[in-house]
Structures are given as C-alpha cells and as structure tokens.
Design a protein around this motif. Structure first.
Motif, mmCIF file in Angstrom:
data_model
loop_
_atom_site.group_PDB
_atom_site.id
_atom_site.type_symbol
_atom_site.label_atom_id
_atom_site.label_comp_id
_atom_site.label_asym_id
_atom_site.label_seq_id
_atom_site.Cartn_x
_atom_site.Cartn_y
_atom_site.Cartn_z
ATOM 1 N N ALA A 1 16.363 3.612 -12.245
ATOM 2 C CA ALA A 1 16.726 3.639 -10.844
ATOM 3 C C ALA A 1 15.573 3.436 -9.859
ATOM 4 C CB ALA A 1 17.422 4.948 -10.531
ATOM 5 N N GLY A 2 14.341 3.550 -10.303
ATOM 6 C CA GLY A 2 13.236 3.391 -9.372
ATOM 7 C C GLY A 2 13.319 4.415 -8.265
ATOM 8 N N ARG A 3 13.333 3.955 -7.058
ATOM 9 C CA ARG A 3 13.358 4.887 -5.944
ATOM 10 C C ARG A 3 14.779 5.320 -5.606
ATOM 11 N NH1 ARG A 3 10.005 1.528 -2.152
ATOM 12 N NH2 ARG A 3 12.118 0.931 -1.675
ATOM 13 N N ALA A 4 15.739 4.603 -6.120
ATOM 14 C CA ALA A 4 17.107 4.788 -5.653
ATOM 15 C C ALA A 4 17.694 6.095 -6.130
ATOM 16 C CB ALA A 4 17.973 3.639 -6.141
ATOM 17 N N CYS A 5 18.869 6.419 -5.591
ATOM 18 C CA CYS A 5 19.657 7.545 -6.077
ATOM 19 C C CYS A 5 20.055 7.248 -7.521
ATOM 20 C CB CYS A 5 20.893 7.711 -5.213
ATOM 21 S SG CYS A 5 22.081 8.870 -5.907
ATOM 22 N N LEU A 6 19.860 8.210 -8.407
ATOM 23 C CA LEU A 6 20.145 7.958 -9.820
ATOM 24 C C LEU A 6 21.627 7.688 -10.065
ATOM 25 C CD1 LEU A 6 17.974 10.723 -11.507
ATOM 26 C CD2 LEU A 6 17.478 8.297 -11.334
ATOM 27 N N TYR A 7 22.452 8.209 -9.198
ATOM 28 C CA TYR A 7 23.881 8.059 -9.411
ATOM 29 C C TYR A 7 24.419 6.751 -8.822
ATOM 30 C CZ TYR A 7 28.817 9.250 -9.734
ATOM 31 O OH TYR A 7 30.147 9.244 -10.043
ATOM 32 N N ALA A 8 23.610 6.085 -8.024
ATOM 33 C CA ALA A 8 24.080 4.890 -7.302
ATOM 34 C C ALA A 8 24.822 3.876 -8.193
ATOM 35 C CB ALA A 8 22.919 4.232 -6.571
ATOM 36 N N PRO A 9 24.323 3.568 -9.406
ATOM 37 C CA PRO A 9 25.025 2.541 -10.193
ATOM 38 C C PRO A 9 26.465 2.915 -10.541
ATOM 39 C CG PRO A 9 22.862 2.997 -11.129
ATOM 40 C CD PRO A 9 23.095 4.012 -10.068
ATOM 41 N N ARG A 10 26.783 4.199 -10.537
ATOM 42 C CA ARG A 10 28.145 4.602 -10.890
ATOM 43 C C ARG A 10 28.945 5.052 -9.673
ATOM 44 N NH1 ARG A 10 27.953 8.732 -15.872
ATOM 45 N NH2 ARG A 10 30.180 8.357 -16.022
ATOM 46 N N CYS A 11 28.302 5.033 -8.503
ATOM 47 C CA CYS A 11 28.924 5.680 -7.354
ATOM 48 C C CYS A 11 29.919 4.749 -6.667
ATOM 49 C CB CYS A 11 27.844 6.108 -6.362
ATOM 50 S SG CYS A 11 28.490 7.078 -5.008
ATOM 51 N N VAL A 12 31.062 5.318 -6.316
ATOM 52 C CA VAL A 12 32.070 4.505 -5.625
ATOM 53 C C VAL A 12 31.772 4.405 -4.133
ATOM 54 C CG1 VAL A 12 33.970 4.868 -7.241
ATOM 55 C CG2 VAL A 12 33.519 6.577 -5.483
ATOM 56 N N HIS A 13 30.827 5.202 -3.658
ATOM 57 C CA HIS A 13 30.515 5.206 -2.221
ATOM 58 C C HIS A 13 29.116 4.671 -1.939
ATOM 59 C CE1 HIS A 13 33.659 8.574 -1.537
ATOM 60 N NE2 HIS A 13 34.195 7.390 -1.669
ATOM 61 N N ARG A 14 28.622 3.864 -2.817
ATOM 62 C CA ARG A 14 27.248 3.395 -2.709
ATOM 63 C C ARG A 14 27.030 2.628 -1.399
ATOM 64 N NH1 ARG A 14 24.923 0.006 -7.700
ATOM 65 N NH2 ARG A 14 22.731 -0.141 -7.121
ATOM 66 N N GLU A 15 25.924 2.976 -0.737
ATOM 67 C CA GLU A 15 25.541 2.259 0.479
ATOM 68 C C GLU A 15 24.099 1.775 0.328
ATOM 69 O OE1 GLU A 15 27.058 3.054 4.003
ATOM 70 O OE2 GLU A 15 28.868 3.994 3.196
ATOM 71 N N ASP A 16 23.646 0.996 1.279
ATOM 72 C CA ASP A 16 22.291 0.444 1.178
ATOM 73 C C ASP A 16 21.239 1.540 1.028
ATOM 74 O OD1 ASP A 16 23.322 -1.994 1.296
ATOM 75 O OD2 ASP A 16 22.828 -2.390 3.402
ATOM 76 N N GLU A 17 21.412 2.612 1.802
ATOM 77 C CA GLU A 17 20.403 3.660 1.783
ATOM 78 C C GLU A 17 20.255 4.276 0.395
ATOM 79 O OE1 GLU A 17 20.981 6.755 4.641
ATOM 80 O OE2 GLU A 17 18.998 7.601 4.272
ATOM 81 N N CYS A 18 21.367 4.289 -0.350
ATOM 82 C CA CYS A 18 21.339 4.882 -1.693
ATOM 83 C C CYS A 18 20.360 4.146 -2.597
ATOM 84 C CB CYS A 18 22.729 4.856 -2.307
ATOM 85 S SG CYS A 18 23.963 5.675 -1.301
ATOM 86 N N ASP A 19 20.192 2.840 -2.376
ATOM 87 C CA ASP A 19 19.281 2.062 -3.206
ATOM 88 C C ASP A 19 17.844 2.167 -2.727
ATOM 89 O OD1 ASP A 19 21.310 1.176 -4.836
ATOM 90 O OD2 ASP A 19 21.775 -0.508 -3.518
ATOM 91 N N GLU A 20 17.671 2.639 -1.491
ATOM 92 C CA GLU A 20 16.328 2.623 -0.920
ATOM 93 C C GLU A 20 15.624 3.971 -0.993
ATOM 94 O OE1 GLU A 20 17.299 1.199 2.913
ATOM 95 O OE2 GLU A 20 17.813 -0.795 2.141
ATOM 96 N N ARG A 21 16.363 5.032 -0.864
ATOM 97 C CA ARG A 21 15.717 6.330 -0.752
ATOM 98 C C ARG A 21 16.402 7.309 -1.696
ATOM 99 N NH1 ARG A 21 16.030 10.622 2.736
ATOM 100 N NH2 ARG A 21 17.867 9.749 3.732
ATOM 101 N N HIS A 22 15.579 8.015 -2.458
ATOM 102 C CA HIS A 22 16.134 9.016 -3.374
ATOM 103 C C HIS A 22 16.547 10.247 -2.573
ATOM 104 C CE1 HIS A 22 16.610 10.875 -7.312
ATOM 105 N NE2 HIS A 22 16.235 11.990 -6.707
#
Lengths: 339, 336, 344
Positions: free
Chosen positions: A295-316
């Motif tokens: 996941a790098g910096r992103a939220c670890l759950y982002a790949p499975r999240c149904v509510h993923r937004e841009d911020e989820c990939d940018e900031r943990h």
C-alpha cells in the motif's frame, strides 16, 4: 452513547486501571532478499483491569503475532522493531528471558485453540495442571496436585478425580479445552489471552466453554484479550471490540457502540458477511483481486474499500476518536449513518 | 491387560518368522559359489570322496531335501559343524556371539552418552558452538570408516603411547580367563570374582568400544537433534513455553516426546552392528560372531553362516520386542 | 418434483479393530433431495452427518438401508467412481488446500473429472474456461498453482471441479468452515447462484447454522446418527420442536449483542460416544425435559406441520419453553437496517 467516561491514562491501583498497554508496536518477519513482512503495524491497544477486549481479524491479520509478541514468544525470525508493551506497570520488552518466564503462565496466561496437539500426550492432564502451579507458586507436589484437582472441578469436568489421571487423547475436544482453561487459570493470572480458543468446538460446547470462561474470569477479576475471527462471539462476550486489518487496529469501541454504530468500512463488511441479502452485502463487499499491491503511503484497506476516495490513496489515516465517545476509527471517511 | 495380550501375539508369530528367515537365508547361502566338499578335501579328492562327504554333511539330493535335513537337525539343537574350526557351530557361536554382544552393547551405551546430550544441546542452543561442533561431528562420523578409526586409535594408544593393551582379542594371553558361564567375559569375571581378568577384559574393550561408539554416536546425534528441533517447534513445546515452565522442564518434555525416534534408531543400529562390527572385530582380532560368519562366507563353510543368521534373527526379534515394550512404557496412546 | 436422491433407513456401523463392539455412526436415516433443492444435514461432530455423505456417494459401504439416485441404487459397485454415474455425482471438501494437488495447475485440476469421461482435449479446455468464469476465476488463474491462491479462491476451484461435469447432485462437506467470514459469504452466494442456473441438487453438510439457514430449502438435524427433526429451513429455524434443535440454535452467537440467546434448553454435557448408545431417546441424558418414557423408549416420528417431522415425546414442552422466534430472521432485519443505512 455517553456511557463511557473513564479516563485513558493509567491510574495505578484504581479500578479500571490499564492492565495491558501496547503503544506503537511494530512486528516484522524478515524475508530473505526482500522487504520484511510487517505483521503488526503501529498498533495501540489497551486492556483495563477486569475488562474483556475482543480482537477480531481474519486469518493473516496479525492477531496471533500480536499475542505472541505480548508473551515475548515470537516465532523465528519475527522481531519487534519499535513500540512498547506495558503490562501491569512493567515494560515487557525490558525484561530478561527468565523474568518473562516467571510472568508467563503466572500473570499472563494463554488459552489456545488445539488442546489435543498442545497438551503433552505423555503426561496425565492433572499432572500437567500441577506442573504449571509448581513452576510458579512455592508449593509442594501434594499441594499442587490438590490445586489441580480443584481446578478440574472449577472448569466443571465430570468425575475430576478420575480425569486427573486421564491422558489428553482420552478426552473429547471440549474436555481438553477445559483442561487448557484449568492450566491457564491455576495460578490466578491477572491477564488471560485467548487465541481463537473455541474455534474447533461445536456450537453447543463453544457456548458452554465461553460461559464458563467468562464466569471464571469475572470471579477472579481477570482481564482478557479475546482474539477471534468470529465477530459473532465478541458481540456476546466482550466489553470492547477492536478490529485488526493487516496488522493495524482499524476500529476500537465499546461493544454495544461498535455493533450499533460501526464506523470503519471493513468492520461493516465483517458484519455484512452475516447478511443473507447479497445486494445488501455487496454494497460493502468488494471481492479482492488475488494480488494486492503493497500500500505504500495509502490506507491499507483502500484496495478492498467500497468508499475509496483520492485521499485514501495519498495519506495513511490515523486512529482517531470519533464523536466524543471513546470510539476509535482509522478512516478518512467513516461511515455516517442516516438515523 | 493389553500388553500381555500383545506380547502373547508377538510370540505366536516368532515361529513362522524364524522359519521364513531360515528358509530365505538357506536359499541365499546356497547361491554362494563354491563346493564345500571340494574346499575341505582339497584339489586331489576323488568324485567318490566328494559325494560321500556331501552325504555326510546332508548336502545331497535336491535343495528341498537338503533344507529338510537341516531343519531336522536344527530341531535337535544341531546347527551342523564348521569344517574350518571342526567344532559344532552352536558351540562356536556360544562363545563368539557373546563376544560381539558385549562389544556392541557397550559401544551403543557409550554412543548414547555421546549422541543424546550433544543432539539435545545442538537442538536447543541453535547458534552455539555446540551446534557447530555437532554439525561437524555428524559429518565426520558419517564419513570416517570405523576400521580406519580403530587403526588410528591402535597406532596412537598402543604403538606410540603404549597405554592400551595389544589389539589381540578380548583378554591378555597371560591372564587366566574366568570359568565360562555366560561367555560374557565381564559377567563371568564378576561371577568368578576374578578381578585380574575383569581388569584385563575392560582394558581390551576400551579401544574397540570407543571406535564403534564414536562412529555410531553420529546417527544417534543427528536423529536426536532433528527430532528435538522438530519437537521444540511443535505446538506442544510452544504451549509449555507459554505456560512459563522452567527451561529444564521444557527440554525434558521435548526429549521425552522425541524418545521414540531415538529408541528406533538405537534398535536399528543394534541389529546392524551385530554383523556390521565385523571390520572392527577383525582389526582388534576380536573373534566375534561377525568375523566368524564372514570367514564362513569366504570359505563356503555354510553352517556357520546359517547359524549366524539364525542367532541374529532371534536377537533382532528380541530387540524389536524390547523396543515395543519401551514404546508401551513411554506412550500412553499405544497403551490404549 | 422428482427426487434426485432418496435415502431409506440408512445404517452404518464401523467395526472397531480388535474389539467386538462397533461405532454406530448412522442409525436409520431417511430423506430425499429434489432437483434444484438444498437439503442440509446439521449436527455436532460425531452426529454422523459426514458418514451419511460418504455413504450417499457410495464411497463406503452402508450396513443397511437403500440409497437411490433417480430411483436406481447406489452402492459400492455403482458409485461416484463407476462409469455409469461418473460426473453425475460430485463432492466438495472442507479443506480446499488439502483437496487440491499442490503440483497440478488449477486448469488441470478442474479438468480432472472430464479426463476420465473421455472428453477430447480441446473440449476439455473450453469447458474448463467456461466453468472457471462461471465461478469467478480469471483465465490467468488456470495457469497458477493452488499455493498461489487464497483459501476462498481455492474453494472456488473445488467448486469448479465439481460442476465441470454438470452433475445432478453435489455433496458439500463443510465447504465454508475453513474460510474467513467474508470469503464464506462469497462462496455461499456462488453456490446459490450456481444452483439457480444449473438446477443442481445439494446435500449440504455443515455445523455452521447461520450458513445453513441462508442456503437451505430444507434442514435435517442429526444427533448420534439419527435425524431428530426435519423441516423447511424457515419453519425449523422459527419453530424448532426438538429440544436438541432448540439448544443447537440458541447456541449460535450472531453478531448483535441485543439478540441474546435464551437458555430455555440448556444442553448439559457433550454428545455421548457412539459405541454404546443409551436405550430410549439418545438425547435423554442431556435433555431438561426427559422423563422415564424418554429414557426407555425410542420416540417415534411425529408430523407437526406439513413436511415438518420431529422425533421427540416432549416436543410440545420444548416449544412452550421458548418463544417462537427466528433469531436468524431478526438478525437479518437488524442487519438490513444497519447495512441499508449509511453513506450512498
């Protein structure tokens, strides 16, 4: 919802003082010529005196590693990178192996899931209970045997005098599980860790064992970390519930609050797994691709999240308190509920 | 009692098992090239002389006839005669088998004393010098021929340092041996109260016993180490650690649970060494059973060979029975 | 609806080596499964449900009773492996990892049942790809090995291998109990969808009652090798009559602290050994309602509603002892509220 007003800071001696306090814990397993596998990440978790905290996670979420880290018994080549584990005012990481050995089984006891393979097949179960008592308490053989027999009675094993001499293979799974509970509780520990302890049992036996475990823990005012992959048990067994995902706590709340008002999309997905309406379930559930990118910096759950937004990939996201009540959640966009 | 029933059943099978062993070894021995009658009578014997001798030794007619004669004699306790020693095979073996057993038993006891502690220590202290030493030891013991080690020891301790007795048998020529009772010299010396004989016997045992022990400690060490390592990683020991049991208790628990594999390897080594110690026996002129059998094979002297096979088979069956009894004692799951 | 599978008075006893006693695993079990229907066998370990499944496939010889597949018998000679029935009966195991050969690529594993049926290579390949898509596996997965897959995906492979021959009956032996809850939900959805598409009959063996409630049309509760209650899932879960069913259902912990289980029927102790079975009702020793009749006579089958039978003298007491409440249904209502709300 305002039922919880206890202070966060540990207060020595006071009821509700913190028995176990884990802060910023990182555990990893080095892999040859690759990045180490991070099993536990920046984990904060506290268990108050006399409290049962449930820790829910799927297989591979790091929950067993956490338990072993607390006991100071990580399997090779696992190691604690950073963080602190305070138990009953002691810094567990600073203790020597011999000091830890004195704590294990005496102050912190473990209840394990496969009693058939974890009890010694060559020694009668009563003697195994007595051996733990003798290792930690300054007592003689006869006294230890008497304590063991008392424990067999306390865990409601029928015909305890005869069962004292029984070997593990002569007991049913439920009986063996009770013996393990007797071993855990014989020294009246301050803290019990149960690691998926009832997963191998039938539902009726599981209900009996859980009832018994809770009664005994409450009687002795013991604290407990109840690790499980079955979120259903925590609803009926625990005072607070923590959800662990890929080594991180993503949500931590009072039980009633957690089940009424789950905030993390992953927690909701765990609950949704019990729903029978596929449309409803799939609203929260995204089937996971077989390879999940680190996941790098992103939220670890982002790949499975149904509510993923841009911020989820940018900031943990950090674990933060929500709405005044002590409800912690690690999510930028926690689930808002329409009343 | 389940154990008594078990032993009873075991004994029921001993007869058929022995018969099978005798039959197979008889057939195999018959395949050894060479005619004993020719060997015995020398190159100038006549056809008639050879036929007569063969008849006398029960070696005429079909192979089945010969086997039948052998069996009939066997039932009467007659294992035939060795033409080399000209003595009944039974009498020869009654002296030579104890010689080998004494040597092998003491060697394995010493090997256990070397192998088990090293194996346990190597398994528990994973990054210690003991572990390194054990690794090298295992390698070395596996690659050194035992007779060569025997020769080196003789050279060092007899030839150069002159602290060991000459490698010529089980007791000094100058010492009067004790009256034969069991033919185990240690036991017989003790019975006779003959301390001089006992001292001499023990002295002669040192080098061959050390030779065999050093080599055979290798597999015992490796087996102990491997099983212990597996055991120390097992749920069982993991749980013992979680309970905070003392280190000594944990190690003892792991060892007790590893014991069945150690017992197995020792029983295998024991059976193997009865014949396998032959090179060391030769180096030390021990006059043991293996040496006797090999002489028989080389000279088409079949009765000593068959007698040796029969004795070894009985001994193996006894060892397996003992091993089972030990399993019974260790493991309540087998006791049922 | 014509029955795909009929089981009549099935008995299976296993002899114990070196002893004259036998393990009475199955003691007279009768049921049928119709086309497109799911019948679940539930019960604790030792209830004999897995043994029934193995008898149904003809993998072990039954001691007594008759098993019919479309009216024709299944036995040791005419079974899942015989040419006549090959491909028409299939099996999905509990441990996906253990049931897949670690050294065989996924595609070949799925094709395995076809190979013994004499299907040509190109046809095999096409069929495997078709089935893989159907169970939600990517084409690229077919080239992988089992160890590279998650447990949920491995179980998809197990299911793909079962449906590749278009069977009429699949015996599912605890197919979800080794899986995490989210993977379990995916597999259940898949099984339901496949059944709707293919009209396969399922014999579903499980101790996971939440899954059973969701997946089954009818449910048979087994105890010590006997069916003690049989009915539609809805009926049996909302009006359980047998004390054992009540105890079993109330032991399930659903993830909602408000749905507390009632202790109307507290099943004391554990399932007894199937070697020497008690006389009378097998549950008598654990049942709070048991009286002398229960301890001496075997209760007969009693029909309490259309298609709902129970073997118990005291089932009226058991019904009175608890409110007719389907916690599983209540939970679904609560879950709808919880999950239906929220963002988006």
């Amino acid at each position: 919802m305002a039922a919880v007003e206890t202070t966060v800071a540990p207060q020595a001696g006071a009821p509700g003082m913190t028995m176990l306090d884990i802060a910023g814990l990182n555990v990893s397993y080095p892999v040859y010529e690759e990045e180490p596998v991070r099993a536990v990440r920046d984990l904060d978790l506290s268990v108050r005196s006399g409290e049962i905290v449930g820790l829910v996670g799927e297989s591979g979420s790091g929950k067993t590693t956490l338990a072993r880290a607390v006991m100071g018994l990580l399997t090779q080549p696992g190691r604690i990178d950073t963080g602190s584990i305070q138990f009953d005012g002691k810094d567990m990481r600073a203790l020597s192996e011999n000091q830890l050995r004195a704590i294990r089984g005496r102050d912190i006891a473990m209840v394990i899931p496969n009693p058939r393979s974890e009890l010694d097949p060559l020694i009668p179960v009563g003697k195994q209970i007595a051996a733990v008592a003798r290792a930690h308490l300054d007592i003689g053989r006869a006294e230890a045997d008497a304590m063991a027999l008392d424990m067999l009675k306390a865990v409601h094993i029928p015909d305890p005098t005869r069962r004292f001499r029984a070997f593990p293979h002569e007991l049913s799974g439920g009986m063996a599980q009770r013996v393990v509970m007797a071993i855990s509780l014989v020294c009246s520990p301050k803290f019990v860790i149960s690691d998926d302890a009832t997963s191998g049992l039938d539902v009726t036996v599981q209900a009996q064992v859980l009832d018994l475990l809770r009664t005994l823990v409450r009687e002795h005012d013991t604290s407990m970390l109840f690790i499980t992959r079955d979120v259903g048990i925590t609803a009926h067994f625990c005072d607070r519930v923590a959800v662990i995902y890929r080594g991180e706590i993503v949500e931590f709340a009072e039980t009633a609050d957690f089940f009424e008002n789950p905030q993390h999309p992953y927690s909701v997905m765990l609950l949704a797994a019990f729903a029978h309406n596929p449309a409803l379930r799939n609203k929260w559930h995204k089937p996971l691709a077989s390879t999940e990118a680190e996941a790098g910096r992103a939220c670890l759950y982002a790949p499975r999240c149904v509510h993923r937004e841009d911020e989820c990939d940018e900031r943990h996201p950090d674990l933060r308190e929500l709405g005044g009540a002590r409800h912690l959640v690690r999510c930028h966009f926690p689930v808002e509920r329409v009343a | 009692m389940r154990i008594l029933r078990y032993i009873g059943r075991r004994f029921l099978f001993i007869g058929p098992q022995l018969f099978g062993i005798i039959l197979v070894s008889f057939l195999l021995v018959k395949l050894i090239p060479g005619d004993p009658a020719v060997m015995m009578l020398g190159p100038f014997a006549t056809e008639q002389q050879i036929a007569m001798l063969n008849a006398e030794m029960g070696l005429e007619g079909t192979i089945i006839d010969q086997f039948w004669i052998y069996l009939q004699n066997l039932v009467q306790g007659d294992l035939g005669t060795s033409w080399q020693t000209t003595k009944p095979v039974f009498d020869d073996l009654a002296i030579r088998f104890p010689a080998t057993l004494e040597l092998v038993t003491l060697s394995l006891l010493l090997a256990l004393l070397i192998g088990i502690p090293l194996g346990v220590a190597a398994a528990y202290f994973k990054r210690s010098i003991v572990k390194k030493f054990s690794d090298y030891y295992g390698l070395l013991a596996g690659s050194l021929p035992d007779f060569w080690l025997g020769l080196i020891l003789i050279y060092l301790f007899y030839t150069i340092m002159q602290v060991a007795p000459a490698p010529l048998g089980r007791i000094d020529f100058a010492v009067l041996p004790p009256a034969p009772v069991t033919n185990f010299l240690i036991i017989d010396s003790l019975i006779a109260g003959n301390w001089q004989a006992l001292w001499s016997t023990l002295g002669h045992l040192v080098l061959p016993v050390v030779t065999l022990a050093v080599i055979n400690a290798g597999p015992i060490l490796k087996m102990t180490q491997a099983t212990m390592e597996r055991m120390l990683e097992s749920d069982l020991i993991r749980y013992a650690e979680m309970c905070g049991l003392p280190k000594s208790v944990v190690i003892r628990k792991a060892f007790r649970n590893s014991l069945p594999s150690v017992v197995t390897i020792v029983s295998v080594l024991y059976g193997f060494l009865i014949g396998g110690a032959v090179l060391v026996e030769i180096v030390f002129s021990w006059g043991g059973a293996g040496q006797y059998a090999v002489q028989g094979v080389l000279n088409a002297d079949i009765n000593p060979v068959l007698g040796f096979v029969l004795f070894s088979a009985i001994l193996s069956l006894i060892i397996y029975l003992l091993v089972d009894l030990i399993y019974f004692a260790i493991d309540p799951r087998i006791r049922g | 609806m014509s029955a795909v599978l009929t089981v009549e008075g099935l008995v299976k006893h296993f002899p114990i080596a070196g002893s004259r006693s036998v393990v009475q695993a199955v003691n007279g079990v009768s049921f049928s499964v119709a086309k497109g229907e799911t019948l679940s066998l539930v019960g604790e370990s030792g209830s004999g449900k897995t043994t029934v499944g193995r008898c149904v496939l003809g993998l072990i010889k039954s001691t007594d009773g008759a098993i019919g597949f479309h009216g024709k018998p299944i036995d040791r000679r005419r079974n899942i492996r015989s040419s006549e029935l090959r491909g028409r009966l299939q099996l999905v195991f509990q441990e996906p990892a253990e049931s897949l050969d670690p050294q065989v690529r996924i595609g070949n594993t799925i094709a395995e049942p076809l190979r013994s049926m004499g299907v040509s290579r190109p046809d095999q390949r096409q069929r495997v790809r078709e089935v893989a898509r159907r169970v939600g596996l990517r084409d690229s997965t077919l080239e992988q090995f089992p160890a590279e897959l998650s447990a949920g995906q491995q179980q998809r492979v197990g299911i793909a291998r079962a449906i590749v021959t278009d069977p009429e009956l699949i015996v599912l032996d605890e197919p979800t109990s080794a899986l995490d809850p989210t993977a379990r939900a995916e597999i259940i959805d898949l099984l339901i969808r496949l059944q709707q598409e293919l009209e396969t009959a399922y014999l579903f063996i499980s101790h996971d009652l939440s899954t059973v409630r969701y997946l089954s049309h009818r449910v048979a509760v087994m105890y010590l090798g006997m069916i003690v209650e049989l009915g539609t899932a809805k009926e049996l879960f909302s009006h359980p009559r047998h004390p054992y069913s009540v105890g079993l259902l109330s032991s399930v912990l659903l993830p909602n602290p408000k749905l507390k289980r009632e202790s109307a029927v507290d099943l004391a102790g554990e399932i007894p050994s199937p070697i020497d079975l008690p006389t009378g009702c097998y549950l008598a020793g654990r049942c709070p309602f048991a009286d002398d009749q229960c301890r001496s006579e075997m209760p007969p089958e009693d029909t309490v509603a259309e298609g709902h039978t129970v073997n118990c003298f005291k089932h009226r007491d058991a019904l009175r002892g608890h409110e007719a409440l389907d916690y599983f249904d209540d939970f679904q209502v609560e879950a709808e509220k919880l999950l239906g709300a929220g963002r988006r």
